[in-house]
Write a protein that holds these residues in place. Structure first.
Motif, PDB file in Angstrom:
ATOM      1  N   ASP A 174       0.994 -11.340 -11.874  1.00 24.78           N
ATOM      2  CA  ASP A 174      -0.310 -10.689 -11.810  1.00 24.78           C
ATOM      3  C   ASP A 174      -0.360  -9.831 -10.539  1.00 24.78           C
ATOM      4  N   ARG A 175      -0.494  -8.518 -10.723  1.00 24.79           N
ATOM      5  CA  ARG A 175      -0.439  -7.616  -9.565  1.00 24.79           C
ATOM      6  C   ARG A 175      -1.536  -7.922  -8.547  1.00 24.79           C
ATOM      7  N   LEU A 176      -2.690  -8.398  -9.025  1.00 29.49           N
ATOM      8  CA  LEU A 176      -3.777  -8.699  -8.084  1.00 29.49           C
ATOM      9  C   LEU A 176      -3.428  -9.945  -7.261  1.00 29.49           C
ATOM     10  N   ILE A 210      -3.594   3.668 -11.086  1.00 22.33           N
ATOM     11  CA  ILE A 210      -4.160   2.498 -11.770  1.00 22.33           C
ATOM     12  C   ILE A 210      -3.023   1.774 -12.488  1.00 22.33           C
ATOM     13  N   LYS A 211      -3.008   0.447 -12.332  1.00 21.54           N
ATOM     14  CA  LYS A 211      -1.929  -0.347 -12.933  1.00 21.54           C
ATOM     15  C   LYS A 211      -2.528  -1.560 -13.636  1.00 21.54           C
ATOM     16  N   THR A 212      -2.027  -1.865 -14.824  1.00 23.24           N
ATOM     17  CA  THR A 212      -2.470  -3.097 -15.484  1.00 23.24           C
ATOM     18  C   THR A 212      -2.044  -4.272 -14.606  1.00 23.24           C
ATOM     19  N   GLY A 215       2.181   0.900 -18.272  1.00 19.49           N
ATOM     20  CA  GLY A 215       0.924   0.287 -17.850  1.00 19.49           C
ATOM     21  C   GLY A 215       0.423   0.837 -16.537  1.00 19.49           C
ATOM     22  N   GLN A 216       0.754   2.090 -16.237  1.00 17.59           N
ATOM     23  CA  GLN A 216       0.164   2.679 -15.036  1.00 17.59           C
ATOM     24  C   GLN A 216      -0.030   4.185 -15.197  1.00 17.59           C
ATOM     25  N   ALA A 217      -0.970   4.729 -14.431  1.00 19.15           N
ATOM     26  CA  ALA A 217      -1.264   6.161 -14.513  1.00 19.15           C
ATOM     27  C   ALA A 217      -1.829   6.622 -13.175  1.00 19.15           C
ATOM     28  N   LEU A 236      -6.643  -0.714  -8.942  1.00 17.56           N
ATOM     29  CA  LEU A 236      -6.512   0.675  -8.518  1.00 17.56           C
ATOM     30  C   LEU A 236      -5.912   0.648  -7.118  1.00 17.56           C
ATOM     31  N   GLU A 237      -4.821   1.387  -6.958  1.00 17.03           N
ATOM     32  CA  GLU A 237      -4.117   1.419  -5.668  1.00 17.03           C
ATOM     33  C   GLU A 237      -4.186   2.811  -5.085  1.00 17.03           C
ATOM     34  N   ALA A 238      -4.314   2.897  -3.773  1.00 17.12           N
ATOM     35  CA  ALA A 238      -4.229   4.208  -3.122  1.00 17.12           C
ATOM     36  C   ALA A 238      -2.844   4.791  -3.377  1.00 17.12           C
ATOM     37  N   PHE A 239      -2.774   6.088  -3.557  1.00 17.80           N
ATOM     38  CA  PHE A 239      -1.484   6.763  -3.729  1.00 17.80           C
ATOM     39  C   PHE A 239      -0.806   6.828  -2.366  1.00 17.80           C
ATOM     40  N   VAL A 240       0.410   6.307  -2.282  1.00 19.64           N
ATOM     41  CA  VAL A 240       1.105   6.208  -0.990  1.00 19.64           C
ATOM     42  C   VAL A 240       2.017   7.428  -0.793  1.00 19.64           C
ATOM     43  N   PRO A 241       1.804   8.190   0.291  1.00 20.67           N
ATOM     44  CA  PRO A 241       2.669   9.365   0.534  1.00 20.67           C
ATOM     45  C   PRO A 241       3.980   8.928   1.204  1.00 20.67           C
ATOM     46  N   ARG A 258      10.378   7.490   1.436  1.00 18.50           N
ATOM     47  CA  ARG A 258      11.439   6.917   0.620  1.00 18.50           C
ATOM     48  C   ARG A 258      11.013   5.538   0.116  1.00 18.50           C
ATOM     49  N   GLU A 259      11.717   5.083  -0.902  1.00 14.37           N
ATOM     50  CA  GLU A 259      11.481   3.735  -1.428  1.00 14.37           C
ATOM     51  C   GLU A 259      12.727   2.912  -1.154  1.00 14.37           C
ATOM     52  N   ILE A 260      12.499   1.698  -0.662  1.00 12.61           N
ATOM     53  CA  ILE A 260      13.622   0.806  -0.376  1.00 12.61           C
ATOM     54  C   ILE A 260      13.342  -0.562  -1.006  1.00 12.61           C
ATOM     55  N   GLN A 288      15.904   5.614  -5.896  1.00 12.91           N
ATOM     56  CA  GLN A 288      15.290   6.846  -6.420  1.00 12.91           C
ATOM     57  C   GLN A 288      14.979   6.652  -7.891  1.00 12.91           C
ATOM     58  N   HIS A 289      13.763   7.037  -8.250  1.00  8.38           N
ATOM     59  CA  HIS A 289      13.311   6.875  -9.630  1.00  8.38           C
ATOM     60  C   HIS A 289      13.263   8.225 -10.340  1.00  8.38           C
ATOM     61  N   ARG A 290      13.467   8.196 -11.633  1.00 11.56           N
ATOM     62  CA  ARG A 290      13.235   9.355 -12.491  1.00 11.56           C
ATOM     63  C   ARG A 290      12.298   8.879 -13.607  1.00 11.56           C
ATOM     64  N   ASP A 291      11.199   9.590 -13.792  1.00  8.39           N
ATOM     65  CA  ASP A 291      10.211   9.172 -14.805  1.00  8.39           C
ATOM     66  C   ASP A 291       9.834   7.696 -14.620  1.00  8.39           C
ATOM     67  N   HIS A 292       9.638   7.295 -13.359  1.00  8.58           N
ATOM     68  CA  HIS A 292       9.215   5.928 -12.999  1.00  8.58           C
ATOM     69  C   HIS A 292      10.288   4.873 -13.240  1.00  8.58           C
ATOM     70  N   ILE A 293      11.485   5.279 -13.635  1.00 12.00           N
ATOM     71  CA  ILE A 293      12.539   4.292 -13.899  1.00 12.00           C
ATOM     72  C   ILE A 293      13.609   4.452 -12.826  1.00 12.00           C
ATOM     73  N   VAL A 308       4.438  -3.081   1.081  1.00  7.60           N
ATOM     74  CA  VAL A 308       5.046  -3.728  -0.093  1.00  7.60           C
ATOM     75  C   VAL A 308       4.452  -3.114  -1.354  1.00  7.60           C
ATOM     76  N   ASN A 309       5.317  -2.648  -2.257  1.00  6.91           N
ATOM     77  CA  ASN A 309       4.831  -2.177  -3.550  1.00  6.91           C
ATOM     78  C   ASN A 309       4.801  -3.330  -4.545  1.00  6.91           C
ATOM     79  N   GLU A 310       5.904  -4.028  -4.628  1.00  4.64           N
ATOM     80  CA  GLU A 310       6.024  -5.031  -5.690  1.00  4.64           C
ATOM     81  C   GLU A 310       7.048  -6.075  -5.291  1.00  4.64           C
ATOM     82  N   THR A 311       6.894  -7.280  -5.818  1.00  5.38           N
ATOM     83  CA  THR A 311       7.933  -8.292  -5.637  1.00  5.38           C
ATOM     84  C   THR A 311       8.442  -8.683  -7.021  1.00  5.38           C
TER      85      THR A 311
END
Ligand code: AMP
Length: 342
Positions: free
Chosen positions: A85-87, A125-127, A136-138, A160-165, A168-170, A191-196, A248-251
């Motif tokens: 659960d992201r929350l 926004i993420k489910t 599940g996000q937009a 709803l998450e603030a857009f992070v400028p 790089r992603e690590i 590095q992601h392409r189309d979120h993947i 932290v974006n995600e675990t």
């Protein structure tokens, strides 16, 4: 890949999957193909195992409970609840004093409208559940209609998450043993392409101070969860006047795609570390063999496998998933450049 790592250590795996085409069935002798709700199949499966683990965090809570009543399930069940659960995940990380993007709980179009004002735009926004690879996000932009965004997401609960400028992603792939000892792999840049995820490189192009901070974050989260096994933390590196900060974006409570490079690029792979941890064995001290790049073969990319097979210094992994579909991870390629010979 977990089962193959286990086999190399002389351990046998039994795989439970509801998918008759699960690629893992091809590499183990004992397989159970049944639904997650099939209690009898779960019980028989548990009877055959000494310890149970998972490589997919969306195991239903009821399934995990049936298994845990019979045999140890590692990482433990409460971890699934936090990371599904992201929350809950963001609340947990925030309580540890670790930074994340500003976020708000959203359960309706009206709440989304309020959150858009509070968090600011653009935002993401993420489910709360079952989101991966950008599903599940937009992105929510200035002028977007909250009702329309909410309807398009077709969920009951989101954040709803603030857009992070970010610059790089690590990610950090960490292993924590039953004795609480933690070993981290070198920090990876993604590095992601189309979120993947498309490319992972190790080491990440960050200072040692930032890398140490990233490892400390992973260790803090893993210890707070009393985690046993391999664990991934995805982080945004955000530029700032006083140097970069990490959010932290995600675990992920499992081996992670951004750690696949460790199969060919390190002395111990993330898969072996996970097996060692859940078996109660000592962890390895992972040493990297050089500069490493992992390239995911996504969808039709896999049709180029023969070309990759001839590239000097590369190792090709094909998952045996059958027909390629757009966005489906079909395999990966690792390129290791050893340090110049002395
Ligand atoms: P996730 O499913 O949360 O890992 O998101 C997939 C990808 O979307 C991330 O790896 C980022 O590239 C991007 N992304 C997710 N959340 C944000 C955010 N709050 N700000 C900017 N980009 C994001």
């Amino acid at each position: 890949m977990l089962a193959m790592a286990a086999a190399r250590l002389g351990l046998r795996c039994q795989v439970f999957s509801s998918d008759p085409d699960s690629p893992a069935f091809d590499v183990v002798q004992n397989a159970t193909c049944a639904e997650y709700a099939d209690v009898e199949a779960l019980e028989l499966f548990a009877n055959d195992c000494d310890v149970i683990t998972y490589e997919f965090e969306n195991i239903p809570a009821g399934t995990a409970m049936v298994l845990a009543a019979r045999k140890p399930v590692l990482p433990n069940l409460s971890i699934l609840q936090t990371t599904q659960d992201r929350l809950a995940e963001k609340d947990f990380v925030t309580k540890l004093g670790i930074g994340t993007a500003a976020y708000a709980d959203v359960g309706s179009a009206a709440e989304l409208r309020t959150a858009m004002t509070k968090i600011g735009l653009p935002a993401v926004i993420k489910t709360r559940r079952f989101g991966y690879d950008g599903k599940g996000q937009a992105i929510v932009r200035e002028g977007d209609d909250p009702q329309q965004v909410w309807d398009d997401l077709s969920t009951r609960s989101a954040i709803l998450e603030a857009f992070v400028p970010f610059e790089r992603e690590i990610s950090v792939i960490a292993a924590r043993g039953a004795d609480g000892h933690v070993e981290c792999f070198d920090v990876t840049e993604n590095q992601h392409r189309d979120h993947i995820l498309k490319f992972s490189t190790a080491p990440a192009d960050v200072s040692e101070a930032v890398a140490a901070q990233a490892r400390a974050i992973a260790e803090k989260i893993a210890s707070a969860l009393d985690y046993v096994g391999v664990f991934a933390v995805e982080l945004f590196v955000v530029p700032g006047e006083n140097g970069p900060t990490l959010l932290v974006n995600e675990t992920a409570p499992r081996v992670h795609n951004s750690g696949h490079w460790t199969l060919d690029g390190a002395s111990v792979s993330q898969f072996e570390q996970h097996i060692r941890a859940i078996a109660g064995w000592p962890l390895g001290k992972p040493l990297r063999h050089g500069q490493v790049t992992m390239t995911n073969l996504i969808g039709d990319d896999v049709l180029d496998y023969a070309k990759w097979l001839t590239v000097p210094g590369t190792t090709v992994h094909l998952y045996g998933k059958g027909a390629p579909r757009p966005g489906r991870k079909m395999g990966h390629v690792t390129e290791v450049t050893p340090p110049a010979a002395k």
